[in-house]
Design a protein around this motif. Structure first.
Motif, PDB file in Angstrom:
ATOM      1  N   ILE A 562       0.830  -1.214   0.000  1.00 29.37           N
ATOM      2  CA  ILE A 562       0.000   0.000   0.000  1.00 29.37           C
ATOM      3  C   ILE A 562       0.861   1.259   0.000  1.00 29.37           C
ATOM      4  CG2 ILE A 562      -1.623   1.347   1.384  1.00 29.37           C
ATOM      5  CD1 ILE A 562      -2.898  -1.292   2.228  1.00 29.37           C
ATOM      6  N   LEU A 563       1.871   1.273   0.850  1.00 33.60           N
ATOM      7  CA  LEU A 563       2.754   2.437   0.892  1.00 33.60           C
ATOM      8  C   LEU A 563       3.523   2.610  -0.412  1.00 33.60           C
ATOM      9  CD1 LEU A 563       4.172   2.200   4.530  1.00 33.60           C
ATOM     10  CD2 LEU A 563       2.341   3.663   3.671  1.00 33.60           C
ATOM     11  N   ALA A 564       3.913   1.512  -0.986  1.00 36.52           N
ATOM     12  CA  ALA A 564       4.608   1.601  -2.270  1.00 36.52           C
ATOM     13  C   ALA A 564       3.674   2.134  -3.348  1.00 36.52           C
ATOM     14  CB  ALA A 564       5.155   0.222  -2.659  1.00 36.52           C
ATOM     15  N   PHE A 565       2.413   1.701  -3.309  1.00 37.16           N
ATOM     16  CA  PHE A 565       1.445   2.186  -4.292  1.00 37.16           C
ATOM     17  C   PHE A 565       1.201   3.686  -4.112  1.00 37.16           C
ATOM     18  CE2 PHE A 565      -3.043   3.012  -5.384  1.00 37.16           C
ATOM     19  CZ  PHE A 565      -3.000   2.692  -6.743  1.00 37.16           C
ATOM     20  N   ARG A 566       1.074   4.157  -2.856  1.00 39.64           N
ATOM     21  CA  ARG A 566       0.867   5.587  -2.624  1.00 39.64           C
ATOM     22  C   ARG A 566       2.077   6.407  -3.070  1.00 39.64           C
ATOM     23  NH1 ARG A 566      -1.823   5.800   3.422  1.00 39.64           N
ATOM     24  NH2 ARG A 566      -3.847   4.905   2.867  1.00 39.64           N
ATOM     25  N   TRP A 567       3.248   5.872  -2.810  1.00 45.18           N
ATOM     26  CA  TRP A 567       4.445   6.586  -3.256  1.00 45.18           C
ATOM     27  C   TRP A 567       4.475   6.695  -4.769  1.00 45.18           C
ATOM     28  CZ3 TRP A 567       8.561   5.022  -6.279  1.00 45.18           C
ATOM     29  CH2 TRP A 567       9.670   5.891  -6.298  1.00 45.18           C
ATOM     30  N   PHE A 568       4.061   5.624  -5.444  1.00 46.72           N
ATOM     31  CA  PHE A 568       4.037   5.649  -6.899  1.00 46.72           C
ATOM     32  C   PHE A 568       3.012   6.651  -7.418  1.00 46.72           C
ATOM     33  CE2 PHE A 568       2.289   3.932 -10.913  1.00 46.72           C
ATOM     34  CZ  PHE A 568       3.441   3.988 -11.696  1.00 46.72           C
ATOM     35  N   ARG A 569       1.829   6.728  -6.787  1.00 42.93           N
ATOM     36  CA  ARG A 569       0.803   7.685  -7.225  1.00 42.93           C
ATOM     37  C   ARG A 569       1.235   9.121  -6.931  1.00 42.93           C
ATOM     38  NH1 ARG A 569      -4.109   5.252  -8.399  1.00 42.93           N
ATOM     39  NH2 ARG A 569      -4.622   7.331  -9.213  1.00 42.93           N
ATOM     40  N   PHE A 589      -8.836  13.717  -8.614  1.00 43.71           N
ATOM     41  CA  PHE A 589      -9.201  12.520  -7.876  1.00 43.71           C
ATOM     42  C   PHE A 589      -8.077  12.072  -6.957  1.00 43.71           C
ATOM     43  CE2 PHE A 589     -11.385   8.752  -6.917  1.00 43.71           C
ATOM     44  CZ  PHE A 589     -10.472   7.721  -6.913  1.00 43.71           C
ATOM     45  N   GLN A 590      -6.829  12.221  -7.427  1.00 39.28           N
ATOM     46  CA  GLN A 590      -5.674  11.867  -6.606  1.00 39.28           C
ATOM     47  C   GLN A 590      -5.563  12.776  -5.395  1.00 39.28           C
ATOM     48  OE1 GLN A 590      -2.378  12.032  -9.217  1.00 39.28           O
ATOM     49  NE2 GLN A 590      -3.103  10.358 -10.533  1.00 39.28           N
ATOM     50  N   GLU A 591      -5.997  14.070  -5.566  1.00 36.07           N
ATOM     51  CA  GLU A 591      -5.924  14.961  -4.423  1.00 36.07           C
ATOM     52  C   GLU A 591      -6.912  14.561  -3.342  1.00 36.07           C
ATOM     53  OE1 GLU A 591      -6.551  18.793  -5.946  1.00 36.07           O
ATOM     54  OE2 GLU A 591      -4.588  18.970  -6.904  1.00 36.07           O
ATOM     55  N   GLU A 592      -8.018  13.978  -3.744  1.00 36.76           N
ATOM     56  CA  GLU A 592      -8.994  13.580  -2.753  1.00 36.76           C
ATOM     57  C   GLU A 592      -8.624  12.260  -2.087  1.00 36.76           C
ATOM     58  OE1 GLU A 592     -12.767  15.566  -5.143  1.00 36.76           O
ATOM     59  OE2 GLU A 592     -12.707  13.439  -4.672  1.00 36.76           O
ATOM     60  N   THR A 593      -7.875  11.476  -2.780  1.00 38.67           N
ATOM     61  CA  THR A 593      -7.571  10.140  -2.278  1.00 38.67           C
ATOM     62  C   THR A 593      -6.791  10.148  -0.986  1.00 38.67           C
ATOM     63  OG1 THR A 593      -7.592   9.313  -4.539  1.00 38.67           O
ATOM     64  CG2 THR A 593      -6.521   7.933  -2.865  1.00 38.67           C
ATOM     65  N   PRO A 594      -5.741  10.989  -0.837  1.00 40.85           N
ATOM     66  CA  PRO A 594      -5.028  10.974   0.449  1.00 40.85           C
ATOM     67  C   PRO A 594      -5.897  11.340   1.611  1.00 40.85           C
ATOM     68  CG  PRO A 594      -3.721  12.054  -1.232  1.00 40.85           C
ATOM     69  CD  PRO A 594      -5.058  11.854  -1.819  1.00 40.85           C
ATOM     70  N   GLY A 595      -6.920  12.191   1.390  1.00 38.42           N
ATOM     71  CA  GLY A 595      -7.790  12.543   2.495  1.00 38.42           C
ATOM     72  C   GLY A 595      -8.535  11.356   3.050  1.00 38.42           C
TER      73      GLY A 595
END
Length: 629
Positions: A562-569, A589-595
């Motif tokens: 999961i962390l690797a995927f977030r780093w990639f995004r 959409f990516q900006e909303e995802t971290p929230g």
């Protein structure tokens, strides 16, 4: 002021709505918990240590404010883990070494009587080879006269005429001279010159020389004993004579009645249906009793009266003195469907002696597969079985040697079965086979050929432990009437009566027989039990604790992905946007995802945005507050 109070929501109503709102948010968080995951390694580890059933893990969390205690328990915890897995390694190593337990069982049952082979110790002069043997005797006599000044007396024969000796010089003598018997120095193999002066015979060896076909290389077969050298040299030429006769092994010139004077088993008389005959080149006529698998003898009781009793003739008649230097008979006990290797398991019976042989049956059953290197039936052994019998280790070893002789020397050794398409070694056809054979025999004994490594022990085998007792037979007071009865029934007319007969008794010593079996000492159940004992010893936990540890490992792997995927995004987010408008939507959409990954911050924002809706009717702004004031 009154208008403000009228426009405001009552305090109880407001509290109730806040509680409803909090319950709604809690339900949303619970619904999201089904798909949410830990946001960090720290959160995962803290949850595991606080809730696991593994002893000592909670100390890593509850003492986190005391760094010294945390460090101590961390070292202790991981040291315990290391010691436990070290013990696991020892258990796995023991398991994969496949140890066995030896099981000893005593069985009581009717015993099948083994096969018994008895040989005359009298190599027979077949009529087909009598002429050549007489020629060989004359050559040997002259050789002993030249070497030792010994004039050996030979029985008069029709072949010892000058014309016969002249013909032999053109046939057998030529091959004997190619392989002469010589005396050699004990330290260095230097041939003794002819007409040499008298020397101390203790300083010399005697042997014979075997050379290759082109005489470029020679093999010196030397012996410290002159008797052994003469017998081996004579046996070498004797084998060549036998090999020249077609189907010499099929010749049947047995004389059962003149060798076996009396035969009895379980108080019943034996007959010709109870034995088979074969001829051994060195041990003469041999007879195997109880070798017929269709009607085997059985012993219901132990003791000398419930076994095999034989009276045999031990006088050497028409024998070959240079091959046989002992008097008596040779007996061997072996299992059915196994060849009688008289050199390996036989022993001699003395003339004028009653030999009582008691037997104990012993069976050995080995575990095959990974537990031992045994073979069930020899089908997985890379050696062809040349014998018409079941697989044994000796059968395999002799077959291996014979196949190597055929491959290297181009012919087969006469003492062993003939492979298909081969012929027996004979120096009239294979000039240098003796040189090849003796060099190969030295390699065989040193296991250069690998026969002892290739041939494995059978998984099931039957052995007979023998013990013998001896007594004079017949006794001095009974020999007159015993010899008289033998002379009447068996035409016994031997001058030296005392050395002319012998008696053999073979019987089971006891009714019980021993079985040596093997069973696995470390099974899968034993392994799991030992692993559980170690786990309980070091951590006091159960199988479910192991599942908790497996869950921790899987969660750790999932968080890493999961962390690797977030780093990639996030790397994609920082990259320049493309010309396509769709890429802008994806970025939003990516900006909303971290929230979404931080539910607590999302909850705070939801409270701030929803509270004004309840006070939407109230006037806002500073002017309104001023009026109230």
């Amino acid at each position: 002021g009154g208008s403000v109070k009228a426009g405001k929501m009552p305090e109880g109503e407001k509290t109730r709505q806040c509680k409803q709102e909090e319950e709604q948010l809690q339900k949303e968080e619970e619904r999201e918990g089904l798909i949410e995951f830990y946001s960090s390694y720290q959160e995962l580890f803290q949850f595991f240590c606080s809730n696991t059933t593994i002893h000592g893990a909670i100390r890593l969390v509850c003492s986190k404010k005391n760094k010294m205690k945390t460090a101590f328990w961390s070292v202790l915890f991981f040291l315990t883990f290391g010691l436990m897995y070290w013990q696991f390694g020892i258990l796995y190593r023991e398991y994969f070494s496949y140890p066995v337990n030896l099981n000893l069982n005593l069985n009581s049952d009717r015993l099948t009587f083994p096969a018994v082979t008895l040989c005359t110790l009298n190599p027979y002069r077949y009529s087909a080879i009598r002429k050549k043997l007489d020629e060989l005797d004359q050559i040997t006599r002259q050789t002993l006269l030249d070497l030792y000044d010994y004039n050996m007396s030979l029985p008069q024969s029709d072949w010892s005429t000058p014309s016969t000796q002249k013909r032999s010089s053109r046939s057998l003598l030529h091959h004997v001279q190619r392989h002469p018997l010589r005396r050699q120095k004990r330290d260095n193999l230097v041939n003794l010159p002819e007409n040499s002066p008298s020397v101390d015979k203790n300083d010399w060896k005697i042997g014979f020389v075997l050379c290759s076909e082109n005489n470029k290389d020679c093999f010196h077969q030397a012996y410290s004993s002159g008797v052994d050298a003469v017998r081996e040299w004579y046996s070498f030429h004797y084998i060549n004579i036998l090999a020249q006769v077609p189907d010499a092994k099929a010749l049947d010139e047995s004389d059962f009645e003149n060798f076996i004077y009396a035969c009895r088993f379980n108080e019943a008389t034996c007959d010709k249906a109870n034995y088979t005959h074969f001829h051994h080149p060195l041990y003469g006529n041999c007879y195997t009793f109880n070798d017929n698998s269709s009607s085997l003898w059985t012993s219901s009781l132990p003791g000398i009266n419930n076994g095999l009793s034989l009276v045999v003739r031990t006088e050497q008649n028409d024998f070959i003195p240079l091959l046989s230097t002992v008097t008596g008979a040779r007996v061997m006990v072996h299992d059915q469907n196994e060849p009688a290797f008289m050199d390996d398991g036989g022993f001699n019976v003395r003339p004028g002696i009653e030999t009582s042989i008691s037997m104990r049956k012993e069976m050995t059953v080995r575990l095959g597969g990974s537990y031992s290197d045994c073979t069930e039936d020899g089908s997985d052994v890379p050696v062809q079985n040349l014998y018409s019998s079941r697989y044994t280790e000796q059968v395999c070893i002799r077959s291996c040697f014979q196949l190597n002789v055929v491959e290297r020397c181009g012919c087969a050794y006469y003492f062993y079965p003939l492979p298909e398409g081969a012929e027996y070694c004979d120096y009239t056809k294979h000039i240098s086979w003796g040189y090849c054979y003796y060099k190969l025999l030295a390699e065989f004994k040193a296991d250069v050929l690998g026969c002892f490594h290739k041939c494995r022990k059978p998984c099931k085998m039957t052995q007979y432990q023998l013990s013998a007792g001896y007594s004079r037979w017949p006794s001095a007071v009974s020999e007159d009437w015993v010899f008289y009865m033998l002379s009447q029934q068996n035409k016994y007319n031997i001058t030296s009566k005392r050395n002319g007969v012998a008696k053999v008794n073979i019987f089971f010593e006891e009714w019980n027989y021993k079985t040596n079996g093997e069973s696995p000492a470390f099974t899968v159940v034993t392994l799991l039990s030992q692993l559980g004992n170690q786990w309980s010893l070091w951590f006091g936990s159960s199988v479910l604790s192991v599942m908790e540890l497996a869950e921790l490992i899987l969660d750790f792997i999932a968080i890493t992905f999961i962390l690797a995927f977030r780093w990639f995004r996030s790397r994609q987010k920082l990259s320049p946007p493309g010309p396509s408008p769709n890429s802008h939507d994806n970025t939003a959409f990516q900006e909303e995802t971290p929230g979404l990954s931080a539910p607590h911050r999302f909850t705070v924002e939801a409270v701030v945005t929803t509270l004004p809706s309840y006070n939407s009717l109230e006037p806002r702004g500073p002017s309104r507050d001023g009026e109230v004031g």
